[in-house]
Design a protein around this motif. Structure first.
Motif, PDB file in Angstrom:
ATOM      1  N   ALA A 149     -24.383  93.290-110.547  1.00  0.00           N
ATOM      2  CA  ALA A 149     -24.670  93.428-109.114  1.00  0.00           C
ATOM      3  C   ALA A 149     -25.184  91.836-108.492  1.00  0.00           C
ATOM      4  CB  ALA A 149     -25.027  94.425-108.743  1.00  0.00           C
ATOM      5  N   SER A 150     -25.446  91.776-107.703  1.00  0.00           N
ATOM      6  CA  SER A 150     -26.237  90.386-107.067  1.00  0.00           C
ATOM      7  C   SER A 150     -27.090  90.731-105.542  1.00  0.00           C
ATOM      8  CB  SER A 150     -25.696  89.305-107.465  1.00  0.00           C
ATOM      9  OG  SER A 150     -24.610  88.810-108.153  1.00  0.00           O
ATOM     10  N   ALA A 151     -28.479  90.036-106.520  1.00  0.00           N
ATOM     11  CA  ALA A 151     -29.137  90.537-105.031  1.00  0.00           C
ATOM     12  C   ALA A 151     -28.293  90.473-103.669  1.00  0.00           C
ATOM     13  CB  ALA A 151     -30.414  89.722-104.875  1.00  0.00           C
ATOM     14  N   ASP A 152     -27.860  89.494-103.416  1.00  0.00           N
ATOM     15  CA  ASP A 152     -26.594  89.386-102.134  1.00  0.00           C
ATOM     16  C   ASP A 152     -25.593  90.234-101.815  1.00  0.00           C
ATOM     17  OD1 ASP A 152     -24.533  88.423-104.521  1.00  0.00           O
ATOM     18  OD2 ASP A 152     -24.413  86.748-103.262  1.00  0.00           O
ATOM     19  N   GLY A 153     -25.615  91.311-102.624  1.00  0.00           N
ATOM     20  CA  GLY A 153     -24.069  92.330-102.467  1.00  0.00           C
ATOM     21  C   GLY A 153     -23.388  92.257-103.014  1.00  0.00           C
ATOM     22  N   SER A 154     -22.750  90.732-103.679  1.00  0.00           N
ATOM     23  CA  SER A 154     -22.175  91.406-105.136  1.00  0.00           C
ATOM     24  C   SER A 154     -22.123  92.313-106.044  1.00  0.00           C
ATOM     25  CB  SER A 154     -21.576  89.661-105.106  1.00  0.00           C
ATOM     26  OG  SER A 154     -21.844  88.684-104.393  1.00  0.00           O
ATOM     27  N   ILE A 155     -20.491  92.304-105.637  1.00  0.00           N
ATOM     28  CA  ILE A 155     -20.455  93.355-107.103  1.00  0.00           C
ATOM     29  C   ILE A 155     -19.610  92.840-107.734  1.00  0.00           C
ATOM     30  CG2 ILE A 155     -20.013  95.834-107.531  1.00  0.00           C
ATOM     31  CD1 ILE A 155     -22.482  95.734-106.790  1.00  0.00           C
ATOM     32  N   ARG A 156     -19.530  93.312-109.281  1.00  0.00           N
ATOM     33  CA  ARG A 156     -19.030  92.470-109.930  1.00  0.00           C
ATOM     34  C   ARG A 156     -18.159  93.974-111.456  1.00  0.00           C
ATOM     35  NH1 ARG A 156     -16.464  88.186-111.467  1.00  0.00           N
ATOM     36  NH2 ARG A 156     -15.668  87.413-113.228  1.00  0.00           N
TER      37      ARG A 156
END
Length: 312
Positions: free
Chosen positions: A246-253
């Motif tokens: 997960a990234s702080a910008d709301g991107s989920i992988r």
């Protein structure tokens, strides 16, 4: 003087020679026992040590009652190195190290070597148990159950003979819209019966990835409000060991191969990554966040680590 003599002997001694004495060949003069009565041979086989043999083995050692035939080579290095992989044990050493020193080092590492060899062999057996033979009628793990692949050239679009993923309810404790995990479900692929293993695998993977994306998006939408976060973008990965990020910008992988696990395990990974949108580390506060939504996360996390999934 003794060291000089030992180095001279090592120089002229053939490297491939086994460290263990070879077993004597059976005498051709002795009559063989009848085929139906061989109790002695059975006892010898039962008492024989377990064996691990590298395909390029050129030395042997008896380690804790286990016969280990390993690949030995010399190279430009400063210390003796040990490596245990799918093929077995490999040992490398500097050119100046005496053979008896290498033998002693192998014995000193006996516990570690045998443990790693046993773990590797067991892992290989488990991987073979879930290996997929890509053909008409192949089976693969799917949402905790099994999915059987059927080739049907009359099909214009690949489809599974169950309710679509859109039927999955929002409630995490109810999975009425999912395929029963204790039954064989069928995936019909629009391929000719002459399709190659690669074509079958690729078609099945494409369908599974589409299904996984729909399922993951639904589970993200279900848990995000409960955690008070908002995810913005989902991407699928094929990583070998990492199941999500997960990234702080709301991107989920998320790894699409999670589709092999049951829904509760998938939900744990989804909650894990969404929780990172609140706490971007693995501090006690992070695990408290996960536990609030998935109280049995520790058990599900263990299943994620212990269960084997097919290689693609």
């Amino acid at each position: 003087m003794h060291t000089l003599l030992q180095r001279t002997l090592d120089l002229f001694a053939p490297e491939p020679a086994s460290a263990a004495a070879p077993s004597p060949a059976p005498s051709p003069l002795l009559p063989s026992a009848p085929a139906d009565t061989r109790p002695t041979q059975g006892l010898q086989e039962a008492l024989a040590p377990a064996t691990y043999r590298h395909p390029e083995a050129n030395r042997e050692a008896l380690l804790d009652g286990v016969l280990v035939a390993y690949a030995f080579k010399r190279g430009k290095r400063r210390t003796i190195g040990f490596s245990v992989g799918a093929e077995g044990l490999a040992v490398s050493a500097p050119k100046w190290v005496l053979l008896n020193e290498i033998d002693r080092a192998v014995q000193e590492k006996a516990d570690w070597i045998v443990k790693k060899l046993q773990e590797t062999r067991e892992r290989h057996k488990r991987l073979e148990a879930v290996r997929i033979d890509w053909k008409d009628g192949a089976s693969l793990p799917f949402l905790g159950g099994l999915l059987t692949v059927v080739l049907d050239p009359r099909q214009s679009v690949s489809a599974m003979m169950v309710q679509p993923v859109s039927a999955v309810p929002d409630a995490v404790d109810a999975a009425k819209g999912l395929p029963p995990t204790d039954e064989h479900n069928t995936l019909c692929l629009g391929l000719a019966h002459s399709a190659t293993a690669t074509q079958i695998r690729d078609a099945a993977q494409a369908w599974l990835m589409r299904y996984a994306r729909q399922l993951f998006e639904q589970r993200l939408n279900h848990f995000a409000p409960e955690l008070g976060v908002q995810w913005r973008r989902l991407s699928l990965s094929s990583a070998g060991t990492r199941w999500g990020s997960a990234s702080a910008d709301g991107s989920i992988r998320l790894n699409w191969r999670l589709i092999h696990f049951k829904l509760s395990v998938i939900d744990y990974v989804v909650v894990h990554e969404l929780s990172h949108l609140r706490v971007m580390d693995h501090s006690p506060r992070f695990w408290d966040t996960v536990r609030h939504v998935v109280p049995d996360y520790a058990e599900l996390r263990s299943q994620l680590k212990d269960e084997m999934v097919p290689k693609w």
